[in-house]
Design a protein around this motif. Structure first.
Motif, PDB file in Angstrom:
ATOM      1  N   LYS A 189      -9.170 -24.601   2.955  1.00 18.32           N
ATOM      2  CA  LYS A 189      -8.283 -23.585   2.873  1.00 18.32           C
ATOM      3  C   LYS A 189      -7.396 -23.763   1.386  1.00 18.32           C
ATOM      4  N   PHE A 238     -12.959 -19.577   7.151  1.00 17.16           N
ATOM      5  CA  PHE A 238     -13.075 -18.179   6.501  1.00 17.16           C
ATOM      6  C   PHE A 238     -12.263 -17.274   7.634  1.00 17.16           C
ATOM      7  N   PHE A 285     -11.419 -13.694   5.959  1.00 20.15           N
ATOM      8  CA  PHE A 285     -12.836 -13.451   5.125  1.00 20.15           C
ATOM      9  C   PHE A 285     -13.888 -13.543   6.130  1.00 20.15           C
ATOM     10  N   LEU A 344     -17.486 -13.489   4.629  1.00 22.36           N
ATOM     11  CA  LEU A 344     -17.797 -14.672   4.047  1.00 22.36           C
ATOM     12  C   LEU A 344     -18.454 -15.463   5.503  1.00 22.36           C
ATOM     13  N   SER A 345     -17.872 -15.528   6.427  1.00 23.15           N
ATOM     14  CA  SER A 345     -18.163 -16.176   7.489  1.00 23.15           C
ATOM     15  C   SER A 345     -19.683 -15.990   7.917  1.00 23.15           C
TER      16      SER A 345
END
Length: 178
Positions: free
Chosen positions: A17, A65, A70, A73-74
């Motif tokens: 993060k 993510f 997101f 993205l994961s």
């Protein structure tokens, strides 16, 4: 008291993060079948471009993510994956990764994130890698801005040349008459 494994996972999530908050872009690459020396070489070249490769467990990356919003993205994080955080010139890093992937067939692009808002597909990353560098684009802009001025100067100098040529011809004519 928390177990060591939970503390390590939380620290790794926080690290992802923090790095994402401090980066301009990130790329997710698959490196299944890539040798350890090749990965080390990639990391060294990335470090020279002000980027870094972070290899983490998939479950930790997915959770980080998802917490950041997101989810797309994961989904891309499966199998041996690396997260490449880019601090400065994402186009140069994408070009570097693209050239590295040409030489090492085991490195594949999974996804990317630009300015923490634009999701990049594999084709987007390849298109980005084929763009000219910032310096080349700046040179094109400078030449484009400079072109009208150069044209104007040439027109003015041409008028002066014609005037000087005309005076020279008058002088030659007068010398012939005398």
């Amino acid at each position: 008291m928390k177990k060591i494994g939970i503390i390590v996972r939380e620290a790794t999530e926080n690290r992802i993060k923090d790095r994402l908050a401090a980066t301009e872009a990130l790329f997710i690459v698959k490196f299944s079948g890539l040798s350890s020396p090749d990965i080390c070489g990639l990391r060294i070249t990335l470090k020279a471009s002000n980027a870094s490769m972070f290899i983490v467990k998939n479950s930790i990356a997915r959770r980080a993510f998802k917490e950041l919003g997101f989810e797309a993205l994961s989904v891309c994080v499966d199998g041996p994956s690396g997260i490449i955080f880019v601090k400065d010139d994402f186009a140069a890093v994408s070009k570097l990764l693209y050239n590295f992937a040409k030489d090492h067939e085991h490195l594949k692009f999974a996804a990317g994130l630009l300015n923490r808002e634009k999701l990049l597909t594999q084709k987007d990353i390849e298109i980005l890698a084929k763009l000219p560098s910032k310096d080349v684009l700046r040179g094109h802009v400078v030449c484009t801005l400079n072109a009208p001025i150069v044209g104007f100067v040439r027109v003015l100098s041409q008028s002066l040349r014609k005037f000087v040529y005309c005076i020279d011809q008058i002088k030659l004519k007068k010398e012939k008459l005398s």
